[in-house]
Design a protein around this motif. Structure first.
Motif, PDB file in Angstrom:
ATOM      1  N   MET A   1       0.795  -0.942   0.031  1.00 42.97           N
ATOM      2  CA  MET A   1       0.021  -0.176  -0.082  1.00 42.97           C
ATOM      3  C   MET A   1       1.078   1.379  -0.138  1.00 42.97           C
ATOM      4  N   SER A   2       1.202   1.900  -0.994  1.00 42.46           N
ATOM      5  CA  SER A   2       1.735   3.159  -1.102  1.00 42.46           C
ATOM      6  C   SER A   2       1.541   3.747  -2.472  1.00 42.46           C
ATOM      7  N   ARG A   3       2.031   5.241  -2.605  1.00 40.23           N
ATOM      8  CA  ARG A   3       1.500   6.132  -3.469  1.00 40.23           C
ATOM      9  C   ARG A   3       2.358   5.906  -4.795  1.00 40.23           C
ATOM     10  N   TYR A   4       1.819   6.252  -5.837  1.00 37.32           N
ATOM     11  CA  TYR A   4       2.652   6.554  -7.081  1.00 37.32           C
ATOM     12  C   TYR A   4       3.569   7.837  -6.910  1.00 37.32           C
ATOM     13  N   VAL A   5       4.608   7.756  -6.902  1.00 34.13           N
ATOM     14  CA  VAL A   5       5.663   8.903  -6.870  1.00 34.13           C
ATOM     15  C   VAL A   5       6.532   9.104  -8.073  1.00 34.13           C
ATOM     16  N   ALA A   6       6.667  10.408  -8.619  1.00 37.34           N
ATOM     17  CA  ALA A   6       7.449  10.397  -9.827  1.00 37.34           C
ATOM     18  C   ALA A   6       7.815  11.887  -9.669  1.00 37.34           C
ATOM     19  N   GLU A   7       8.998  12.130 -10.587  1.00 31.90           N
ATOM     20  CA  GLU A   7       9.537  13.594 -10.398  1.00 31.90           C
ATOM     21  C   GLU A   7       9.785  13.742 -12.199  1.00 31.90           C
ATOM     22  N   VAL A  48     -19.557   5.146  -5.086  1.00 34.35           N
ATOM     23  CA  VAL A  48     -19.451   3.965  -6.039  1.00 34.35           C
ATOM     24  C   VAL A  48     -17.925   3.181  -6.265  1.00 34.35           C
ATOM     25  N   THR A  49     -16.966   4.109  -6.282  1.00 38.54           N
ATOM     26  CA  THR A  49     -15.816   3.516  -6.523  1.00 38.54           C
ATOM     27  C   THR A  49     -14.879   4.308  -5.654  1.00 38.54           C
ATOM     28  N   ALA A  50     -13.690   3.815  -5.446  1.00 40.44           N
ATOM     29  CA  ALA A  50     -12.602   4.346  -4.452  1.00 40.44           C
ATOM     30  C   ALA A  50     -12.292   5.778  -4.927  1.00 40.44           C
ATOM     31  N   PRO A  51     -12.073   6.738  -4.091  1.00 44.47           N
ATOM     32  CA  PRO A  51     -11.600   8.112  -4.436  1.00 44.47           C
ATOM     33  C   PRO A  51     -10.366   7.962  -5.054  1.00 44.47           C
ATOM     34  N   GLN A  60      10.869  25.802 -10.311  1.00 46.32           N
ATOM     35  CA  GLN A  60      12.169  25.803 -11.202  1.00 46.32           C
ATOM     36  C   GLN A  60      12.043  24.805 -12.337  1.00 46.32           C
ATOM     37  N   GLY A  61      10.714  24.841 -12.800  1.00 49.40           N
ATOM     38  CA  GLY A  61      10.549  23.854 -14.001  1.00 49.40           C
ATOM     39  C   GLY A  61      10.496  22.399 -13.699  1.00 49.40           C
ATOM     40  N   LYS A  62      10.475  21.980 -12.410  1.00 46.86           N
ATOM     41  CA  LYS A  62      10.337  20.656 -12.288  1.00 46.86           C
ATOM     42  C   LYS A  62       8.778  20.333 -11.513  1.00 46.86           C
ATOM     43  N   VAL A  63       8.457  19.230 -11.458  1.00 48.70           N
ATOM     44  CA  VAL A  63       7.257  18.911 -11.010  1.00 48.70           C
ATOM     45  C   VAL A  63       7.413  17.701 -10.104  1.00 48.70           C
ATOM     46  N   HIS A  64       6.817  17.372  -8.916  1.00 47.27           N
ATOM     47  CA  HIS A  64       6.676  16.361  -8.166  1.00 47.27           C
ATOM     48  C   HIS A  64       5.369  15.895  -8.224  1.00 47.27           C
ATOM     49  N   LEU A  65       5.065  14.561  -8.504  1.00 50.86           N
ATOM     50  CA  LEU A  65       3.724  14.008  -8.441  1.00 50.86           C
ATOM     51  C   LEU A  65       3.419  12.861  -7.864  1.00 50.86           C
ATOM     52  N   GLU A  66       2.432  12.881  -7.087  1.00 51.99           N
ATOM     53  CA  GLU A  66       1.941  11.917  -6.344  1.00 51.99           C
ATOM     54  C   GLU A  66       0.532  11.311  -6.873  1.00 51.99           C
ATOM     55  N   ALA A  67       0.252  10.065  -6.759  1.00 55.42           N
ATOM     56  CA  ALA A  67      -1.168   9.607  -7.139  1.00 55.42           C
ATOM     57  C   ALA A  67      -1.479   8.346  -6.284  1.00 55.42           C
ATOM     58  N   TRP A  68      -2.790   8.320  -5.984  1.00 56.51           N
ATOM     59  CA  TRP A  68      -3.168   7.248  -5.242  1.00 56.51           C
ATOM     60  C   TRP A  68      -4.636   7.034  -5.336  1.00 56.51           C
ATOM     61  N   ILE A  69      -5.113   5.925  -4.940  1.00 59.96           N
ATOM     62  CA  ILE A  69      -6.595   6.025  -4.638  1.00 59.96           C
ATOM     63  C   ILE A  69      -6.758   5.431  -3.186  1.00 59.96           C
ATOM     64  N   SER A  71      -8.806   3.181  -0.377  1.00 62.44           N
ATOM     65  CA  SER A  71      -9.754   2.144   0.060  1.00 62.44           C
ATOM     66  C   SER A  71      -9.150   1.046   0.867  1.00 62.44           C
ATOM     67  N   PHE A  72      -9.522   1.288   2.170  1.00 58.14           N
ATOM     68  CA  PHE A  72      -8.465   0.118   3.184  1.00 58.14           C
ATOM     69  C   PHE A  72      -7.090   0.755   3.206  1.00 58.14           C
ATOM     70  N   GLY A  73      -6.810   1.998   3.168  1.00 56.37           N
ATOM     71  CA  GLY A  73      -5.480   2.538   3.246  1.00 56.37           C
ATOM     72  C   GLY A  73      -5.097   2.940   1.611  1.00 56.37           C
ATOM     73  N   GLU A  74      -3.865   3.474   1.250  1.00 51.99           N
ATOM     74  CA  GLU A  74      -3.570   3.949   0.047  1.00 51.99           C
ATOM     75  C   GLU A  74      -3.154   3.113  -0.991  1.00 51.99           C
ATOM     76  N   HIS A  75      -3.319   3.225  -1.995  1.00 52.18           N
ATOM     77  CA  HIS A  75      -2.803   2.376  -3.015  1.00 52.18           C
ATOM     78  C   HIS A  75      -2.330   3.259  -4.317  1.00 52.18           C
ATOM     79  N   GLY A  76      -1.177   2.737  -4.786  1.00 52.00           N
ATOM     80  CA  GLY A  76      -0.759   3.212  -6.156  1.00 52.00           C
ATOM     81  C   GLY A  76      -1.573   3.105  -7.217  1.00 52.00           C
ATOM     82  N   LEU A  77      -0.609   2.903  -8.403  1.00 53.59           N
ATOM     83  CA  LEU A  77      -1.324   2.644  -9.801  1.00 53.59           C
ATOM     84  C   LEU A  77      -1.098   1.149 -10.267  1.00 53.59           C
ATOM     85  N   THR A  78      -0.555   0.537  -9.523  1.00 61.21           N
ATOM     86  CA  THR A  78      -0.336  -0.882  -9.902  1.00 61.21           C
ATOM     87  C   THR A  78      -0.910  -2.040  -8.908  1.00 61.21           C
TER      88      THR A  78
END
Length: 213
Positions: A1-7, A48-51, A60-69, A71-78
């Protein structure tokens, strides 16, 4: 159970990153909120579905992005659990990244409009930037909306599910250039959803009456 994290190194100004990201997320139905003390974008309430959540930090031209659903904790994209909302969120993340990393010509390379005498105007021409245009959601909405009405007559549960899809995709599609198509899908989705529920309830009542008669 973890977030998707990317730079990502997008090489754009903070104002442009903010404009592209907010335009995309708003059109996709996300809303800004505070989650565990973090400023994030959230879509859905879990009925209806997980938020779905997206967190953006940039500078400075860089983006830090995190994504998750959630449902009983945080889940990444896989992973198998929550595969459908994960797939939807992954698609949204990829589209957002594509818009943020698009190649934008320098203002100096964009030809300014000329005046009547042929001389260039002193005001630079606007730099073209691609923004989110969810026309595909409008198409999905009208298709599922129509199918929901048909399905409700034979398989009410399928009609309800298709109606929900037609409504949700129609809401997003109305933010595109295919607004009319999305509106039609939204309306037919509502009709299919209501019809499916009504027929489902009637079938249950009739079955109950037959069993007790």
């Amino acid at each position: 159970m973890s977030r998707y994290v990317a730079e990502y190194n997008v090489n754009k100004s903070d104002d442009l990153i903010k404009f592209i990201a907010e335009d995309f997320l708003t059109k996709e139905g996300f809303q800004q909120t505070v989650y565990k003390g973090e400023n994030v974008w959230k879509k859905g309430i879990g009925a209806v579905t997980a938020p779905q959540f997206i967190k953006l930090e940039y500078g400075q031209g860089k983006v830090h992005l995190e994504a998750w659903i959630k449902s009983f904790g945080e889940h990444g994209l896989t992973g198998f659990y929550g595969a459908l909302p994960k797939s939807e969120l992954n698609s949204r993340v990829q589209n957002l990244v594509r818009l943020l990393t698009q190649e934008i010509p320098d203002a100096a390379s964009v030809q300014s409009p000329s005046t009547m005498d042929g001389t260039a105007q002193p005001i630079p021409a606007p730099v073209p930037v691609a923004v989110h245009n969810p026309t595909s959601k409008a198409t999905v909405s009208i298709i599922t909306g129509i199918l929901s009405i048909i399905a409700s007559l034979y398989i009410p549960l399928a009609g309800v599910i298709l109606g929900i899809i037609g409504i949700s995709t129609g809401k997003v599609g109305k933010q595109s250039t295919a607004k009319g198509l999305a509106t039609a899908g939204f309306i037919t989705g509502i009709i299919g959803l209501v019809l499916g529920i009504v027929i489902w309830v009637l079938n249950f009542v009739l079955s109950f009456m037959l069993l007790t008669s």
